[in-house]
Design a protein around this motif. Sequence first.
Motif, PDB file in Angstrom:
ATOM      1  N   GLY A   1      -8.003   7.047  -8.237  1.00 47.09           N
ATOM      2  CA  GLY A   1      -7.636   8.423  -8.559  1.00 47.09           C
ATOM      3  C   GLY A   1      -8.749   9.419  -8.313  1.00 47.09           C
ATOM      4  N   ALA A   2      -9.768   9.018  -7.543  1.00 49.15           N
ATOM      5  CA  ALA A   2     -10.804   9.990  -7.186  1.00 49.15           C
ATOM      6  C   ALA A   2     -10.284  10.847  -6.034  1.00 49.15           C
ATOM      7  CB  ALA A   2     -12.084   9.276  -6.770  1.00 49.15           C
TER       8      ALA A   2
ATOM      9  N   ASP B   1      -3.589   8.360   9.950  1.00 50.33           N
ATOM     10  CA  ASP B   1      -3.022   9.567  10.562  1.00 50.33           C
ATOM     11  C   ASP B   1      -1.596   9.387  11.074  1.00 50.33           C
ATOM     12  OD1 ASP B   1      -5.180  11.091  10.051  1.00 50.33           O
ATOM     13  OD2 ASP B   1      -6.140  10.817  11.997  1.00 50.33           O
TER      14      ASP B   1
ATOM     15  N   ASN C   1       0.818   2.900  -3.776  1.00 50.99           N
ATOM     16  CA  ASN C   1      -0.197   3.838  -4.268  1.00 50.99           C
ATOM     17  C   ASN C   1      -0.601   4.836  -3.177  1.00 50.99           C
ATOM     18  OD1 ASN C   1      -1.696   2.108  -2.721  1.00 50.99           O
ATOM     19  ND2 ASN C   1      -3.409   1.974  -4.141  1.00 50.99           N
TER      20      ASN C   1
ATOM     21  N   THR D   1      -3.692  12.034  -6.083  1.00 50.18           N
ATOM     22  CA  THR D   1      -4.804  11.412  -6.811  1.00 50.18           C
ATOM     23  C   THR D   1      -4.377  11.020  -8.224  1.00 50.18           C
ATOM     24  OG1 THR D   1      -5.661  13.559  -7.475  1.00 50.18           O
ATOM     25  CG2 THR D   1      -6.605  12.594  -5.498  1.00 50.18           C
TER      26      THR D   1
ATOM     27  N   LEU E   1      -3.742   7.602   4.258  1.00 54.17           N
ATOM     28  CA  LEU E   1      -5.040   7.788   4.905  1.00 54.17           C
ATOM     29  C   LEU E   1      -4.955   7.560   6.404  1.00 54.17           C
ATOM     30  CD1 LEU E   1      -7.251   5.831   2.344  1.00 54.17           C
ATOM     31  CD2 LEU E   1      -6.803   8.279   2.429  1.00 54.17           C
TER      32      LEU E   1
ATOM     33  N   MET F   1      -1.755   4.571  -0.284  1.00 52.75           N
ATOM     34  CA  MET F   1      -2.999   4.363   0.460  1.00 52.75           C
ATOM     35  C   MET F   1      -2.769   4.542   1.955  1.00 52.75           C
ATOM     36  SD  MET F   1      -5.473   4.124  -1.414  1.00 52.75           S
ATOM     37  CE  MET F   1      -7.002   3.353  -1.025  1.00 52.75           C
TER      38      MET F   1
ATOM     39  N   ARG G   1       0.802  -1.223   0.000  1.00 55.39           N
ATOM     40  CA  ARG G   1       0.000   0.000   0.000  1.00 55.39           C
ATOM     41  C   ARG G   1       0.834   1.271   0.000  1.00 55.39           C
ATOM     42  NH1 ARG G   1      -5.449  -1.258   2.035  1.00 55.39           N
ATOM     43  NH2 ARG G   1      -5.516   0.739   3.059  1.00 55.39           N
TER      44      ARG G   1
END
Lengths: 251, 285
Positions: free
Chosen positions: B175-176, A58, A51, A81, A56, A53, A48
């Motif tokens: 990609g949102a 904290d 990308n 994004t 997200l 991820m 992760r």
Amino acid sequence: MVSKLEAKNINVHYGTFHALKNINLKVKANTVTALIGPSGCGKSTFLRCFNRMNDLIDTFKIEGDMTIDGRDIYAKKIDVTAHRKKVGMVFQKPNPFPKSIFENVAYGLKVNGITHKKFIAETVERSLQQAALWEEVKDKLHKSAFALSGGQQQRLCIARTLAVEPSVVLMDEPASALDPISTAKIEELIHELKEKYTIMIVTHNMQQAGRVSDKTAFFYMGELIEFDDTSTIFTNPKIEQTHRYITGRFG
Amino acid sequence: MSNASRNRIKDQAFYYFAMACTAFALLVLLALLTDILSRGLSRISWDFITNLPSRLPEKAGIFTALCGMVWILVLTILIAFPLGVGAGIYLEEYGKKNRMARFIEINIANLAGVPSIIYGILGLQVFVRIANLGNSLLAGSFTLALLILPIIIVSTREAIKAVPKSLCEASLAMGASKWQTIWNVVLPSSFGGILTGLILAISRAIGETAPLIVVGALVYVPFAPAGPMDQFTVLPIQIFNWVTRPQAGFVVNASAAIIVLLSFTFLMNGIAVYLRNRWYKKVKF
């Protein structure tokens, strides 16, 4: 030749927990890399990171260099994004949106501002074909995605990911919630997708890692213990720990 | 007596006790309904709904109160819905989950329990006097909006929390942006819950009398309000006014008005239940 994916001295902390310790790894384009190891070893965290991820969470903190096509993905100027669009991800459980099959695949295009109807329709069809789902759903594109079986839903999620044309596809235990036949289909699909994409897959299934991957990385307690050709890892691992794990003696 | 048979007797006793509790609640409600219906039902007619107030009970109607109530409801929804949902989204999706957030969370829950008259006094000072809205529909709506805001915020947060994290991650992974994810995935999936919360909040607002009296809703308004700055009255105040009159005819009027008010509340709750069921059927995870 530049590696497609590269991690250099990656350290990850969640608050005070040191989740990844000094990871170094290089992945060539159009290969499948399997990440294996017992639960909590950091393989999903590592996946992760590619990308972003983990942003997200904290308490997440990363040090080191992580590059895709030689570009630092944690650089300040990176648009997260836009980056995620290039690095697709398939999750453990099929997670289609509560929308129609068509809308699920078109979602990524629409959020990226594409409104050309014909282009969207063509991309949806091509993506569903790539995910080997087109024949099964072409007559019910506007039915709810929940009407599909679990295996079909997971292939829908793969199609959805492919629709935004990533160059890397990350898979986090994509077949762990599926029956053997659906699993076989997903594995077959991974073989075909290798032609166009670079794939990294987390799996708990040793046979699966052996069947689908070119390279295998064994993680344990946040460290990368061994990384080599899959055939080498499974037949002639250099490190005793790896040998014990793949033969099922711990983990 | 053996242990087993003693347990069986206790079991039976509790069964009857629980049943008696339920029966008691239902019987009281039934008694209330029969009483109100037997007094007021014959008074309900088209005239009763469309007539203006009058000092003669048989000529008096609830038109101004009904209009005032609809005005108040619409304005209150317009004010409270965007504010409440916005605050709910912020707290759940954007706000950091730290000590401050927990403090705010507890206080919002506390606000939901503050007596409504306190909101009335706040509304009187802030909206009627400082904002200089006078005793208008707008001042009343702002006051009621404050009153139901905590309910909407809490139900919005609960509804958003129920959306599986994996759905949001899937959207972000494609990609949102965060906003696109909230708008396209989180809100559609949680809208049933948010709407249910809104309707329950509104059906609470319908019955509120005290805060509106404090901000200056009138007991006697000769004409239906025509704009948000007009003076107004609402059904509960009209009912309150009628039951304080000595003439027997007004008591009948009050019963009839209560029937109208209750029907309104039942209707709102019915819609809430319907929406919830419909939405949950469509969106399952």
